[in-house]
Design a protein around this motif. Structure first.
Motif, PDB file in Angstrom:
ATOM      1  N   UNK A  37       0.852  -1.177  -0.040  1.00  0.00           N
ATOM      2  CA  UNK A  37      -0.077   0.043  -0.215  1.00  0.00           C
ATOM      3  C   UNK A  37       0.975   1.178   0.414  1.00  0.00           C
ATOM      4  N   UNK A  38       1.248   1.261   1.071  1.00  0.00           N
ATOM      5  CA  UNK A  38       2.183   2.479   0.731  1.00  0.00           C
ATOM      6  C   UNK A  38       3.506   2.939  -0.507  1.00  0.00           C
ATOM      7  N   UNK A  39       3.813   1.519  -1.318  1.00  0.00           N
ATOM      8  CA  UNK A  39       4.042   1.365  -2.487  1.00  0.00           C
ATOM      9  C   UNK A  39       3.854   2.034  -3.532  1.00  0.00           C
ATOM     10  N   UNK A  40       2.137   1.709  -3.111  1.00  0.00           N
ATOM     11  CA  UNK A  40       1.363   2.083  -3.948  1.00  0.00           C
ATOM     12  C   UNK A  40       1.385   3.342  -4.426  1.00  0.00           C
ATOM     13  N   UNK A  41       1.435   4.431  -3.148  1.00  0.00           N
ATOM     14  CA  UNK A  41       1.131   5.507  -2.671  1.00  0.00           C
ATOM     15  C   UNK A  41       1.689   6.268  -3.466  1.00  0.00           C
ATOM     16  N   UNK A  42       3.436   5.571  -2.834  1.00  0.00           N
ATOM     17  CA  UNK A  42       4.715   6.534  -3.647  1.00  0.00           C
ATOM     18  C   UNK A  42       4.363   6.479  -5.099  1.00  0.00           C
ATOM     19  N   UNK A  43       4.196   5.627  -5.090  1.00  0.00           N
ATOM     20  CA  UNK A  43       4.690   5.200  -6.797  1.00  0.00           C
ATOM     21  C   UNK A  43       3.401   6.185  -7.686  1.00  0.00           C
ATOM     22  N   UNK A  44       2.377   6.747  -6.616  1.00  0.00           N
ATOM     23  CA  UNK A  44       1.466   7.813  -7.138  1.00  0.00           C
ATOM     24  C   UNK A  44       1.648   8.847  -7.182  1.00  0.00           C
ATOM     25  N   UNK A  45       2.541   9.378  -6.078  1.00  0.00           N
ATOM     26  CA  UNK A  45       2.945  10.916  -6.191  1.00  0.00           C
ATOM     27  C   UNK A  45       4.110  11.018  -6.370  1.00  0.00           C
ATOM     28  N   UNK A  46       4.752  10.011  -7.236  1.00  0.00           N
ATOM     29  CA  UNK A  46       6.383  10.509  -7.315  1.00  0.00           C
ATOM     30  C   UNK A  46       6.449  11.032  -9.156  1.00  0.00           C
ATOM     31  N   UNK A  47       7.727  11.835  -9.809  1.00  0.00           N
ATOM     32  CA  UNK A  47       6.799  12.509 -10.863  1.00  0.00           C
ATOM     33  C   UNK A  47       7.294  10.839 -11.885  1.00  0.00           C
ATOM     34  N   UNK A  48       7.347  10.922 -13.089  1.00  0.00           N
ATOM     35  CA  UNK A  48       7.267   9.964 -14.291  1.00  0.00           C
ATOM     36  C   UNK A  48       8.845   9.501 -14.377  1.00  0.00           C
ATOM     37  N   UNK A  49       9.925  10.493 -14.359  1.00  0.00           N
ATOM     38  CA  UNK A  49      10.927   9.872 -14.387  1.00  0.00           C
ATOM     39  C   UNK A  49      11.588   9.040 -13.338  1.00  0.00           C
ATOM     40  N   UNK A  65       1.486  15.522  -8.164  1.00  0.00           N
ATOM     41  CA  UNK A  65      -0.008  14.741  -8.059  1.00  0.00           C
ATOM     42  C   UNK A  65      -0.406  14.695  -9.051  1.00  0.00           C
ATOM     43  N   UNK A  66       0.791  14.975 -10.160  1.00  0.00           N
ATOM     44  CA  UNK A  66       0.550  14.911 -11.498  1.00  0.00           C
ATOM     45  C   UNK A  66      -0.493  13.507 -11.868  1.00  0.00           C
ATOM     46  N   UNK A  67      -0.032  12.432 -11.951  1.00  0.00           N
ATOM     47  CA  UNK A  67      -0.968  11.351 -12.308  1.00  0.00           C
ATOM     48  C   UNK A  67      -2.224  11.399 -11.462  1.00  0.00           C
ATOM     49  N   UNK A 256       3.318   1.623 -20.494  1.00  0.00           N
ATOM     50  CA  UNK A 256       1.940   1.777 -19.149  1.00  0.00           C
ATOM     51  C   UNK A 256       2.348   3.194 -18.499  1.00  0.00           C
ATOM     52  N   UNK A 257       1.775   3.800 -18.381  1.00  0.00           N
ATOM     53  CA  UNK A 257       1.709   4.673 -17.349  1.00  0.00           C
ATOM     54  C   UNK A 257       1.642   4.713 -16.361  1.00  0.00           C
ATOM     55  N   UNK A 258       3.108   4.257 -15.307  1.00  0.00           N
ATOM     56  CA  UNK A 258       2.384   3.956 -13.788  1.00  0.00           C
ATOM     57  C   UNK A 258       2.141   4.854 -12.851  1.00  0.00           C
ATOM     58  N   UNK A 259       2.213   5.340 -13.305  1.00  0.00           N
ATOM     59  CA  UNK A 259       1.755   6.489 -12.406  1.00  0.00           C
ATOM     60  C   UNK A 259       0.205   6.718 -12.504  1.00  0.00           C
ATOM     61  N   UNK A 260      -0.074   6.687 -13.051  1.00  0.00           N
ATOM     62  CA  UNK A 260      -1.710   6.739 -13.522  1.00  0.00           C
ATOM     63  C   UNK A 260      -1.981   5.347 -12.760  1.00  0.00           C
ATOM     64  N   UNK A 261      -1.845   4.025 -13.533  1.00  0.00           N
ATOM     65  CA  UNK A 261      -2.125   3.091 -12.534  1.00  0.00           C
ATOM     66  C   UNK A 261      -1.607   2.957 -11.084  1.00  0.00           C
ATOM     67  N   UNK A 262      -0.944   3.926 -10.396  1.00  0.00           N
ATOM     68  CA  UNK A 262      -0.893   3.329  -9.177  1.00  0.00           C
ATOM     69  C   UNK A 262      -2.054   5.358  -8.677  1.00  0.00           C
ATOM     70  N   UNK A 263      -1.876   5.568  -8.729  1.00  0.00           N
ATOM     71  CA  UNK A 263      -3.068   6.740  -8.535  1.00  0.00           C
ATOM     72  C   UNK A 263      -4.792   6.460  -8.618  1.00  0.00           C
ATOM     73  N   UNK A 264      -4.826   5.947 -10.064  1.00  0.00           N
ATOM     74  CA  UNK A 264      -6.186   4.762  -9.686  1.00  0.00           C
ATOM     75  C   UNK A 264      -6.247   3.799  -9.219  1.00  0.00           C
ATOM     76  N   UNK A 265      -5.197   3.259  -8.916  1.00  0.00           N
ATOM     77  CA  UNK A 265      -5.399   2.236  -7.460  1.00  0.00           C
ATOM     78  C   UNK A 265      -5.633   2.566  -6.296  1.00  0.00           C
TER      79      UNK A 265
END
Length: 293
Positions: A37-49, A65-67, A256-265
């Protein structure tokens, strides 16, 4: 913190090694469970790079918060969210009411084939969902020609199968709660002039309510996270899709847009957490009652 007294002097109570080991194991288990859960939220708020970096770090110095903006900017995302809420809420309410009445019937009444009926509930629970998806597809397709509200491409095609799969577990679990209510209480209610309906809803229902909450949690989670039925039964009417289908937008051929996937999750996880917080106390007492049974 209390300390044992000896000659007027308090000494700190020494914890036993097995208790320290149990607490350490519980803490380790909590960390392992919470880390995804922590990694999902962290990936959602990380920059794309940083999300797809070859040297991932368990933190970020530049949260973004771009994702989430991409997720909420997606067309019909709010509609998918409301569809998921409608499907999950309907399944929870209907399955709870039907399971309560069915559990009361198979526990309090004696009738032919009662044991056979209970065994059938168990058999239905043992069949894998994947094995029934194709027969359900053709069944819903044919049923939709007679009752359009439950045919393919409708929310009814998601609600009905989830109710059917939730009921066996709920009935078996609630059966123990209903059996735990003494029959003398029921007889006393009838002697005081209560009708059967009044006994059911004003006496028995509050007593088995913790069990209803426990079964409702499982119904809500299985329905909310469902992808198989949503992908199989919503063929072309994308306006009736649910949240898991919205994740497919972020899977692309070019990457794949992993930031978007993690933000949606993360957005998908919030209602489940809120539901858990609301029913937490009832859930603990309900599961405790099931274990005792």
């Amino acid at each position: 913190m209390s300390f044992p007294r000896f000659a007027g002097v308090r000494f700190p109570r020494v914890r036993r090694p097995w208790r320290l080991a149990a607490e350490a194991a519980a803490l380790l288990t909590a960390v392992v469970v919470a880390f995804p859960l922590y990694w999902m939220v962290l990936s959602a708020v990380k920059p794309a790079g940083e999300v797809q970096s070859e040297h991932p770090r368990p933190w970020t110095s530049e949260p973004s918060l771009d994702a989430f903006r991409r997720v909420f900017g997606q067309q019909d995302f709010a509609r998918y969210f409301l569809n998921s809420l409608l499907v999950a809420g309907t399944v929870v309410v209907v399955s709870a009411v039907v399971a309560f009445l069915a559990a009361t019937a198979v526990t309090r009444f004696r009738f032919r084939f009662r044991t056979t009926l209970l065994v059938m509930f168990l058999v239905a629970q043992m069949v894998p969902v994947e094995a029934l998806t194709i027969p359900l597809f053709f069944l819903l397709r044919d049923a939709g020609q007679t009752v359009p509200g439950i045919g393919l491409n409708t929310l009814g095609s998601l609600i009905l199968p989830h109710i059917a799969f939730s009921l066996p577990f709920a009935i078996w679990m609630l059966r123990g709660f209903v059996r735990a209510v003494p029959e003398a209480l029921e007889e006393a209610a009838y002697l005081d002039g209560a009708s059967r309906a009044r006994f059911l809803w004003q006496i028995l229902f509050p007593l088995v309510f913790p069990g209803l909450v426990a079964t409702s949690v499982f119904s809500f989670i299985s329905t909310w996270n469902d992808f198989l039925f949503a992908k199989s039964f919503i063929v072309s009417a994308t306006e009736n899709s649910t949240l898991p289908m919205a994740l497919l937008v972020f899977f692309k051929d070019e990457g794949n847009d992993w930031g978007g996937i993690m933000a949606a999750s993360t957005v998908m996880t919030v209602p489940v957490l809120v539901f858990f917080v609301l029913v937490q106390r009832r859930l603990v007492s309900g599961l405790g009652g099931a274990v005792k049974d």
